[in-house]
Design a protein around this motif. Structure first.
Motif, PDB file in Angstrom:
ATOM      1  N   ASN A 109      -7.194  14.128 -13.533  1.00 48.86           N
ATOM      2  CA  ASN A 109      -7.792  14.808 -12.201  1.00 48.86           C
ATOM      3  C   ASN A 109      -6.453  14.438 -11.276  1.00 48.86           C
ATOM      4  O   ASN A 109      -6.565  13.445 -10.613  1.00 48.86           O
ATOM      5  N   LYS A 110      -5.804  15.301 -11.079  1.00 49.53           N
ATOM      6  CA  LYS A 110      -4.546  15.385 -10.445  1.00 49.53           C
ATOM      7  C   LYS A 110      -5.158  15.240  -8.827  1.00 49.53           C
ATOM      8  O   LYS A 110      -4.414  14.394  -8.113  1.00 49.53           O
ATOM      9  N   THR A 111      -6.013  15.943  -8.634  1.00 49.56           N
ATOM     10  CA  THR A 111      -6.591  16.354  -7.097  1.00 49.56           C
ATOM     11  C   THR A 111      -7.253  14.703  -6.768  1.00 49.56           C
ATOM     12  O   THR A 111      -6.654  14.428  -5.578  1.00 49.56           O
ATOM     13  N   LEU A 112      -7.970  14.190  -7.587  1.00 47.36           N
ATOM     14  CA  LEU A 112      -8.579  12.851  -7.119  1.00 47.36           C
ATOM     15  C   LEU A 112      -7.420  11.957  -6.951  1.00 47.36           C
ATOM     16  O   LEU A 112      -7.312  11.093  -5.794  1.00 47.36           O
ATOM     17  N   VAL A 113      -6.455  11.808  -7.705  1.00 47.46           N
ATOM     18  CA  VAL A 113      -5.145  10.722  -7.580  1.00 47.46           C
ATOM     19  C   VAL A 113      -4.545  11.002  -6.379  1.00 47.46           C
ATOM     20  O   VAL A 113      -4.003  10.196  -5.529  1.00 47.46           O
ATOM     21  N   PHE A 114      -4.375  12.434  -6.067  1.00 47.54           N
ATOM     22  CA  PHE A 114      -3.661  12.760  -4.646  1.00 47.54           C
ATOM     23  C   PHE A 114      -4.466  12.224  -3.628  1.00 47.54           C
ATOM     24  O   PHE A 114      -3.531  11.760  -2.732  1.00 47.54           O
ATOM     25  N   TRP A 115      -5.619  12.498  -3.570  1.00 52.05           N
ATOM     26  CA  TRP A 115      -6.447  11.972  -2.271  1.00 52.05           C
ATOM     27  C   TRP A 115      -6.518  10.411  -2.481  1.00 52.05           C
ATOM     28  O   TRP A 115      -6.529  10.064  -1.218  1.00 52.05           O
ATOM     29  N   ALA A 132       0.844  -1.233  -0.160  1.00 54.76           N
ATOM     30  CA  ALA A 132       0.065  -0.022  -0.086  1.00 54.76           C
ATOM     31  C   ALA A 132       0.830   1.273  -0.102  1.00 54.76           C
ATOM     32  O   ALA A 132       0.726   2.296  -0.574  1.00 54.76           O
ATOM     33  N   ILE A 133       1.873   1.264   0.855  1.00 53.60           N
ATOM     34  CA  ILE A 133       2.850   2.460   0.786  1.00 53.60           C
ATOM     35  C   ILE A 133       3.628   2.645  -0.388  1.00 53.60           C
ATOM     36  O   ILE A 133       3.651   3.723  -0.974  1.00 53.60           O
ATOM     37  N   ILE A 134       3.881   1.546  -1.258  1.00 56.33           N
ATOM     38  CA  ILE A 134       4.428   1.587  -2.315  1.00 56.33           C
ATOM     39  C   ILE A 134       3.475   2.268  -3.587  1.00 56.33           C
ATOM     40  O   ILE A 134       3.793   3.062  -4.438  1.00 56.33           O
ATOM     41  N   ALA A 135       2.336   2.087  -3.403  1.00 55.98           N
ATOM     42  CA  ALA A 135       0.964   2.290  -4.243  1.00 55.98           C
ATOM     43  C   ALA A 135       1.230   3.863  -4.053  1.00 55.98           C
ATOM     44  O   ALA A 135       0.725   4.718  -4.994  1.00 55.98           O
ATOM     45  N   TRP A 136       1.157   4.376  -2.691  1.00 56.76           N
ATOM     46  CA  TRP A 136       1.249   5.734  -2.564  1.00 56.76           C
ATOM     47  C   TRP A 136       2.445   6.723  -2.934  1.00 56.76           C
ATOM     48  O   TRP A 136       2.074   7.643  -3.621  1.00 56.76           O
ATOM     49  N   LEU A 137       3.392   5.802  -2.741  1.00 58.02           N
ATOM     50  CA  LEU A 137       4.667   6.509  -3.581  1.00 58.02           C
ATOM     51  C   LEU A 137       4.519   6.752  -5.023  1.00 58.02           C
ATOM     52  O   LEU A 137       4.663   7.762  -5.789  1.00 58.02           O
ATOM     53  N   ASN A 138       4.171   5.660  -5.831  1.00 58.42           N
ATOM     54  CA  ASN A 138       3.646   5.469  -7.233  1.00 58.42           C
ATOM     55  C   ASN A 138       2.699   6.825  -7.757  1.00 58.42           C
ATOM     56  O   ASN A 138       3.023   7.532  -8.587  1.00 58.42           O
ATOM     57  N   LEU A 139       1.535   6.733  -6.886  1.00 59.42           N
ATOM     58  CA  LEU A 139       0.632   7.800  -7.339  1.00 59.42           C
ATOM     59  C   LEU A 139       1.248   9.192  -7.093  1.00 59.42           C
ATOM     60  O   LEU A 139       0.790  10.180  -7.811  1.00 59.42           O
ATOM     61  N   THR A 140       1.868   9.349  -5.948  1.00 59.96           N
ATOM     62  CA  THR A 140       2.121  10.904  -5.509  1.00 59.96           C
ATOM     63  C   THR A 140       3.284  11.397  -6.374  1.00 59.96           C
ATOM     64  O   THR A 140       3.130  12.529  -6.933  1.00 59.96           O
ATOM     65  N   ASN A 141       4.207  10.409  -6.913  1.00 62.84           N
ATOM     66  CA  ASN A 141       5.081  10.785  -7.653  1.00 62.84           C
ATOM     67  C   ASN A 141       4.589  11.228  -9.041  1.00 62.84           C
ATOM     68  O   ASN A 141       4.998  12.092  -9.700  1.00 62.84           O
ATOM     69  N   ASP A 142       3.369  10.468  -9.464  1.00 66.93           N
ATOM     70  CA  ASP A 142       2.746  11.184 -10.733  1.00 66.93           C
ATOM     71  C   ASP A 142       2.095  12.430 -10.419  1.00 66.93           C
ATOM     72  O   ASP A 142       2.475  13.166 -11.463  1.00 66.93           O
TER      73      ASP A 142
END
Length: 304
Positions: free
Chosen positions: A95-101, A63-73
């Motif tokens: 939708n950058k905001t949606l991906v961030f949250w 899950a933490i790796i998924a967070w890193l990948n998404l926030t890097n984008d």
């Protein structure tokens, strides 16, 4: 005049391939290997193995790796470096905001698993280690740090997925630290950093345009290919040295069975380092090398 987005206009088959590339399933081995290695080393050193803790930690790490990948984008979208990266989740969704949250929710789920482990054990050491690791991961692309743009990503990767991840997984099993595990974790730190290093070869043009001073931008592709040879060789040299010093069991010499993949990686990068279209899949060969060498080390620890 209407401007169409080539990504949204793509056919369903192309879109599905882009989404698969965006999700990056092979990249989650960077969570699987250090957690498995730390757990296996704890079992080798102490005979302790808690399956519930291991599985919970593993899912949390993914899950933490998924967070890193998404926030890097998300953070790369802010700098414009991903303008030509069609498999960016931000570019795919628009939708950058949606991906961030969504990324932050996934992070909370991952930290929730770590919290659960600490609550079981009434010891919060691992939680603090993981929070420190998350902070280091954030500094890679996140503002105001963006240390990856200064060419420091591989160093962050080494410590986060080497000593810190392995110390955390070892401690989660034994509630103690091991000097040997910290030293030996350098092997996993190097093999993980190789993945990030290889991801730079094909994007020098975009990196330069965004002001990102990646190691390949600084060194050039030919010198970068030579650095890769040294880095891959270190994985085998250190594994062999630690075996002969008794810090690893002799069974860990199984790691040499991954040498064909290492040779494939070195040969591919040496041949195509200056050709972006041909070199861009080198990071996936690096993932294979990281996974296979890591699994063989884990098996050596378990079989011992």
């Amino acid at each position: 005049m209407t401007i169409t987005n080539p990504i949204t206009q793509a056919n369903p088959q192309t879109k599905s391939k882009l989404w698969l590339a965006a999700i990056k399933p092979p990249m989650y081995t960077v969570a699987v290997i250090p957690i498995s290695f730390g757990t296996a080393f704890a079992y080798f050193a102490t005979g302790i193995f808690n399956l519930s803790v291991f599985l919970t930690f593993l899912l949390s790490a993914i899950a933490i790796i998924a967070w890193l990948n998404l926030t890097n984008d998300v953070f790369d979208a802010d700098t414009g470096i991903d303008v030509n990266k069609h498999h960016s989740v931000v570019n795919l969704t628009g939708n950058k905001t949606l991906v961030f949250w969504i990324a932050n929710i996934i992070l909370l789920l991952g930290l929730g698993g770590i919290f659960l482990i600490n609550w079981w054990q009434q010891d919060w050491t691992v939680l603090w280690l993981i929070l420190a690791s998350c902070f280091l991961g954030y500094t890679y692309q996140g503002p105001p740090f963006r240390l990856g743009y200064q060419g420091l990503g591989e160093i962050i990767c080494f410590f986060t997925f080497g000593p810190m991840a392995i110390a955390s997984s070892y401690y989660s099993q034994t509630q103690s630290f091991s000097g040997d595990s910290l030293i030996i974790s350098s092997i996993i730190g190097i093999s993980t950093s190789i993945i990030l290093f290889c991801s730079h070869f094909h994007q020098i043009k975009d990196d330069l345009a965004a002001g990102k001073k990646s190691p390949i931008v600084r060194l050039g592709t030919k010198t970068g290919a030579n650095v890769l040879i040294i880095s891959v060789a270190l994985v085998y040299i250190l594994s062999t040295i630690f075996t002969f010093t008794g810090q690893l069991p002799q069974q860990c010499l199984l790691v040499w069975l991954s040498f064909p993949v290492a040779y494939q990686l070195i040969n591919h990068v040496n041949q195509y380092h200056h050709q972006p279209e041909k070199i861009k899949n080198s990071k996936f060969i690096a993932v294979n090398f990281h996974f296979l060498s890591g699994i063989l080390l884990c098996l050596g620890l378990w079989f011992s």
